[in-house]
Structure formats: structure tokens, C-alpha cells
Write a protein that holds these residues in place. Structure first.
Motif, PDB file in Angstrom:
ATOM      1  N   HIS A 173       0.873  -1.382   0.138  1.00  0.00           N
ATOM      2  CA  HIS A 173       0.187  -0.155  -0.176  1.00  0.00           C
ATOM      3  C   HIS A 173       0.762   1.392  -0.095  1.00  0.00           C
ATOM      4  O   HIS A 173       0.299   2.380   0.136  1.00  0.00           O
ATOM      5  CB  HIS A 173      -0.941  -0.044   1.099  1.00  0.00           C
ATOM      6  CG  HIS A 173      -2.025  -1.140   0.972  1.00  0.00           C
ATOM      7  ND1 HIS A 173      -3.050  -1.271   0.276  1.00  0.00           N
ATOM      8  CD2 HIS A 173      -2.047  -2.117   1.920  1.00  0.00           C
ATOM      9  CE1 HIS A 173      -3.696  -2.236   0.700  1.00  0.00           C
ATOM     10  NE2 HIS A 173      -3.319  -2.755   1.348  1.00  0.00           N
ATOM     11  N   HIS A 174       2.120   1.031  -0.234  1.00  0.00           N
ATOM     12  CA  HIS A 174       3.376   2.254  -0.170  1.00  0.00           C
ATOM     13  C   HIS A 174       2.898   2.933   1.043  1.00  0.00           C
ATOM     14  O   HIS A 174       3.080   4.368   0.891  1.00  0.00           O
ATOM     15  CB  HIS A 174       2.653   2.895  -1.524  1.00  0.00           C
ATOM     16  CG  HIS A 174       2.737   2.072  -2.699  1.00  0.00           C
ATOM     17  ND1 HIS A 174       3.828   1.584  -3.198  1.00  0.00           N
ATOM     18  CD2 HIS A 174       1.915   1.731  -3.642  1.00  0.00           C
ATOM     19  CE1 HIS A 174       3.814   1.001  -4.347  1.00  0.00           C
ATOM     20  NE2 HIS A 174       2.519   1.149  -4.623  1.00  0.00           N
ATOM     21  N   ALA A 175       2.780   2.490   2.105  1.00  0.00           N
ATOM     22  CA  ALA A 175       2.558   3.105   3.368  1.00  0.00           C
ATOM     23  C   ALA A 175       4.086   3.685   3.947  1.00  0.00           C
ATOM     24  O   ALA A 175       3.976   4.516   4.656  1.00  0.00           O
ATOM     25  CB  ALA A 175       1.995   2.561   4.433  1.00  0.00           C
ATOM     26  N   VAL A 176       4.977   3.100   3.610  1.00  0.00           N
ATOM     27  CA  VAL A 176       6.434   3.428   3.985  1.00  0.00           C
ATOM     28  C   VAL A 176       7.357   3.242   2.914  1.00  0.00           C
ATOM     29  O   VAL A 176       7.361   2.545   1.759  1.00  0.00           O
ATOM     30  CB  VAL A 176       6.732   2.447   5.000  1.00  0.00           C
ATOM     31  CG1 VAL A 176       6.093   2.259   6.340  1.00  0.00           C
ATOM     32  CG2 VAL A 176       6.884   0.753   4.617  1.00  0.00           C
ATOM     33  N   THR A 177       8.351   3.870   2.875  1.00  0.00           N
ATOM     34  CA  THR A 177       9.799   3.678   1.936  1.00  0.00           C
ATOM     35  C   THR A 177      10.724   3.006   2.522  1.00  0.00           C
ATOM     36  O   THR A 177      11.338   2.131   1.715  1.00  0.00           O
ATOM     37  CB  THR A 177      10.045   5.191   1.788  1.00  0.00           C
ATOM     38  OG1 THR A 177      10.676   5.808   2.838  1.00  0.00           O
ATOM     39  CG2 THR A 177       9.073   6.052   0.931  1.00  0.00           C
ATOM     40  N   ASP A 178      10.761   2.619   3.915  1.00  0.00           N
ATOM     41  CA  ASP A 178      11.877   2.073   4.730  1.00  0.00           C
ATOM     42  C   ASP A 178      11.104   1.310   5.843  1.00  0.00           C
ATOM     43  O   ASP A 178      10.100   1.744   6.480  1.00  0.00           O
ATOM     44  CB  ASP A 178      12.934   3.049   5.149  1.00  0.00           C
ATOM     45  CG  ASP A 178      13.604   3.457   4.195  1.00  0.00           C
ATOM     46  OD1 ASP A 178      14.886   3.284   3.811  1.00  0.00           O
ATOM     47  OD2 ASP A 178      13.079   4.750   3.465  1.00  0.00           O
ATOM     48  N   THR A 179      11.768  -0.009   6.042  1.00  0.00           N
ATOM     49  CA  THR A 179      11.187  -0.611   7.245  1.00  0.00           C
ATOM     50  C   THR A 179      12.193  -1.007   8.015  1.00  0.00           C
ATOM     51  O   THR A 179      13.194  -1.484   7.616  1.00  0.00           O
ATOM     52  CB  THR A 179      10.327  -1.897   7.171  1.00  0.00           C
ATOM     53  OG1 THR A 179       9.338  -1.365   6.016  1.00  0.00           O
ATOM     54  CG2 THR A 179       9.935  -2.457   8.193  1.00  0.00           C
ATOM     55  N   ILE A 180      12.566  -0.956   9.413  1.00  0.00           N
ATOM     56  CA  ILE A 180      13.480  -1.391  10.176  1.00  0.00           C
ATOM     57  C   ILE A 180      12.766  -2.721  10.937  1.00  0.00           C
ATOM     58  O   ILE A 180      11.755  -2.617  11.572  1.00  0.00           O
ATOM     59  CB  ILE A 180      13.759  -0.576  11.420  1.00  0.00           C
ATOM     60  CG1 ILE A 180      14.349   0.874  10.846  1.00  0.00           C
ATOM     61  CG2 ILE A 180      14.357  -0.874  12.445  1.00  0.00           C
ATOM     62  CD1 ILE A 180      14.568   1.757  11.866  1.00  0.00           C
ATOM     63  N   LEU A 181      13.484  -3.620  10.642  1.00  0.00           N
ATOM     64  CA  LEU A 181      12.914  -5.058  11.119  1.00  0.00           C
ATOM     65  C   LEU A 181      13.996  -5.520  12.126  1.00  0.00           C
ATOM     66  O   LEU A 181      15.258  -5.980  12.075  1.00  0.00           O
ATOM     67  CB  LEU A 181      12.855  -6.129   9.974  1.00  0.00           C
ATOM     68  CG  LEU A 181      12.517  -7.311  10.315  1.00  0.00           C
ATOM     69  CD1 LEU A 181      10.984  -7.476  10.929  1.00  0.00           C
ATOM     70  CD2 LEU A 181      12.501  -8.175   8.961  1.00  0.00           C
ATOM     71  N   LEU A 182      13.441  -5.794  13.587  1.00  0.00           N
ATOM     72  CA  LEU A 182      14.279  -6.025  14.584  1.00  0.00           C
ATOM     73  C   LEU A 182      13.789  -7.612  14.815  1.00  0.00           C
ATOM     74  O   LEU A 182      12.779  -7.857  15.550  1.00  0.00           O
ATOM     75  CB  LEU A 182      14.025  -5.308  15.717  1.00  0.00           C
ATOM     76  CG  LEU A 182      15.462  -5.408  16.909  1.00  0.00           C
ATOM     77  CD1 LEU A 182      14.987  -4.250  18.093  1.00  0.00           C
ATOM     78  CD2 LEU A 182      15.444  -6.699  17.385  1.00  0.00           C
ATOM     79  N   ALA A 183      14.431  -8.583  14.177  1.00  0.00           N
ATOM     80  CA  ALA A 183      14.195  -9.854  14.219  1.00  0.00           C
ATOM     81  C   ALA A 183      15.298 -10.725  13.766  1.00  0.00           C
ATOM     82  O   ALA A 183      16.325 -10.271  13.468  1.00  0.00           O
ATOM     83  CB  ALA A 183      13.075 -10.141  13.191  1.00  0.00           C
ATOM     84  N   GLY A 184      14.982 -12.165  13.875  1.00  0.00           N
ATOM     85  CA  GLY A 184      16.213 -13.243  13.516  1.00  0.00           C
ATOM     86  C   GLY A 184      15.653 -14.211  12.724  1.00  0.00           C
ATOM     87  O   GLY A 184      16.618 -14.906  12.211  1.00  0.00           O
TER      88      GLY A 184
END
Length: 313
Positions: free
Chosen positions: A121-132
Motif C-alpha cells: 500500500h506504499h505506506a512506507v519507503t523504509d522498514t526497520i525489522l528487529l528480528a532473527g
């Protein structure tokens, strides 16, 4: 002839932060305290979230959409900590189920679904993902196909790595959150204090018989409001405590100890529940709020053989 400017112009980003709490807590608990289970430590989650938000702002120039906080709870009934976190601005708590063996179910699926939906949905241009977890890889690839940049954050491991190698490969940038960054927010849980053999629990009348009743201050010429009776309010406080122990579980109520101060969110819930039981508002009667807390703590302390406490305003 002028040479056209072919350099890309900086565009302010719009980003979200997606945090797999199970991974974050387990990895931090291991590197900081050598802990294997969450019950072994306490987390100042609200302060941790604020620091993660500031860290993200220093890394990405743009607007934060929100922080998604993915955790689990038995039957998806939020714990005390999760209720407090849900009240924080720009934070959305998403809960999976926690089964009888302490395993999270449905959390990874929620992260993947949100990551893909935000990108689609083009809600963001970047995403920080804190996961493993490697299960995140298909969602990362899907988000990237929509043009979203994925910034993978991990927790410093005590040795080796605690993130799937392929997840690291597929992410656009990778950063390791240091143990020093996380240390202020994690502390070892207090050890249970041995208690004397239980004695017969006193009745509410015996417990509160020696207390002088509080009298509301009345100005000259003013008629005092006739409030509810103290025994009735204390009984309702005990009733709410008993209901919460049964529905939310002893472990969740244990998180409130040693008391007697309740988090604001929980104190408000106690008031609302009590007013439903009484059928009228307690808000015009500040002394009744104290009695309500006294009854609540009396029941909680009996549950854990800690005696009877007095609430703090």
C-alpha cells in the motif's frame, strides 16, 4: 550546453519499526544476564521503546509511521506490561498466542503480513525489522519488490550469531544493537522471598477493623456527598482482584508485586471494573479510590502469602 543533474535528490523517508519482542527479549536476556526464560528478568519496556525510536530517528531521515510491537500472551489476553505498552504513542501492540509450553504461535505470521501490507500500500519507503528468524525472508523479498528498503537490526550475540544468515543477506542494511545499549532496560527478576507457613486468613472486617475511617474534607456551608460504604468498596476491590487472577493468570498478577502502587493503566482498569460492579461512579469520592486499592491488594497479597498491604494514592 548545461549538463543535466543526474544525481538522485534526497527524499524524506517514511518508515515503520517492526519488533519481534520474543527475539529481542530472548537475545538480550541471554547476552546480558545469561537467562533462558523471560520470567528470569524484568524489562523497562516503555523506556526501551523510546530509546529504539530515538535510535531509528538518528538512522533514517524522515517520518515515523509507528512502531509495531509483536509479542504473545496466553489466549491473547494482554499482560500488565503489554497493556502499559499499548498506551504509548506511536506504538501498536500485536499479540500472538502463547501456548502451555511457553511457545509463541502466530507472531511471525503477523509480522510477515504487516510487512507485506505496508509495502503493497506504499505506506512506507523504509522498514526497520528487529528480528532473527529466516521465516521473515519471503516477506522481506516481497516488500523489496514493492520498492521498500529493509534495515535489519539484531541483538549482539554472546558468541556466533543469533540471526538467520539468509535474512542478513537479503536485507538492505544490517546493524547490531550492542549489549551496552540494551543493558539499562534489563534487570534480573527478584528472587521469591521465603514466607512463614500460612495462617488462617483474616476476614475483611478483622483486617480493616483497626483503621480509622477517612473523612472527606468539607468546606463551611458545603454539604458532604454521601459516598459508598468502605466495606462495600473493599469487597469490590477484592472481587476484581479475584476475577483478574482467574482470567489473566497468577503470573500476570504477580507482575504487579510488590506493590502497592499500580501502573496508571491498571489503576484505571480497576476503577472501571469496580464502577461496573457497584453500578455508579467512584470518581467524586477520592477516599473510595483508596479503599478500592486496599481491597484489591488484600486479595493479591493473600494469593501470594505476603500478608495485607495498604495502597498508595
Amino acid at each position: 550546453m548545461a549538463i543535466p543533474d543526474l544525481m538522485p535528490h534526497p527524499v524524506a523517508a517514511k518508515y515503520a519499526v517492526l519488533v519481534d519482542v520474543g527475539y529481542l527479549y530472548a537475545a538480550a536476556g541471554e547476552v546480558l544476564l545469561g537467562a533462558k526464560e523471560r520470567k528470569e528478568y524484568r524489562v523497562a519496556a516503555d523506556e526501551l521503546i523510546q530509546s529504539l525510536q530515538k535510535h531509528a530517528m538518528a538512522r533514517i531521515s524522515g517520518e515515523l509511521l509507528r512502531i509495531y510491537w509483536y509479542d504473545a500472551a496466553r489466549d491473547r489476553v494482554p499482560t500488565v506490561d503489554q497493556r502499559v505498552i499499548a498506551q504509548l504513542p506511536w506504538v501498536k501492540v500485536r499479540l500472538g498466542n502463547l501456548n502451555a509450553r511457553g511457545q509463541q504461535k502466530g507472531v511471525d505470521a503477523q509480522i510477515r503480513s504487516d510487512l507485506e501490507a505496508l509495502a503493497r500500500h506504499h505506506a512506507v519507503t523504509d522498514t526497520i525489522l528487529l528480528a532473527g528468524d529466516e521465516d521473515m525472508v519471503p516477506a522481506v523479498e516481497a516488500a523489496q519488490a514493492y520498492g521498500v528498503r529493509i534495515h535489519l537490526w539484531g541483538v549482539e550475540p554472546p558468541y556466533g550469531t543469533n540471526q538467520a544468515e539468509r535474512l542478513v543477506w537479503e536485507s538492505d542494511t544490517v546493524e547490531v544493537i550492542s549489549a551496552d545499549f540494551l543493558r539499562p532496560f534489563f534487570s534480573r527478576a527478584p528472587q521469591p522471598v521465603p514466607v512463614a507457613p500460612p495462617v488462617a486468613a483474616p476476614s475483611p472486617a478483622q483486617v480493616f477493623a483497626g483503621r480509622a475511617p477517612s473523612k472527606p474534607h468539607v468546606k463551611p456551608g458545603q454539604v458532604a456527598k454521601l459516598g459508598p460504604s468502605r466495606p462495600r468498596v473493599e469487597d469490590v476491590g477484592e472481587h476484581v482482584a479475584q476475577k483478574w487472577i482467574l482470567t489473566r493468570g497468577r503470573d500476570n498478577i504477580r507482575d504487579l508485586l510488590p506493590g502497592p502502587i499500580l501502573p496508571t493503566v491498571i489503576d484505571t482498569e480497576l476503577l472501571i471494573e469496580a464502577e461496573k460492579e457497584l453500578g455508579h461512579s467512584l470518581r467524586p469520592f477520592p477516599e473510595a479510590r483508596v479503599w478500592l486499592r486496599d481491597g484489591f491488594w488484600a486479595r493479591v497479597y493473600r494469593e501470594f502469602d505476603l500478608g495485607v498491604g495498604v495502597s498508595s494514592k
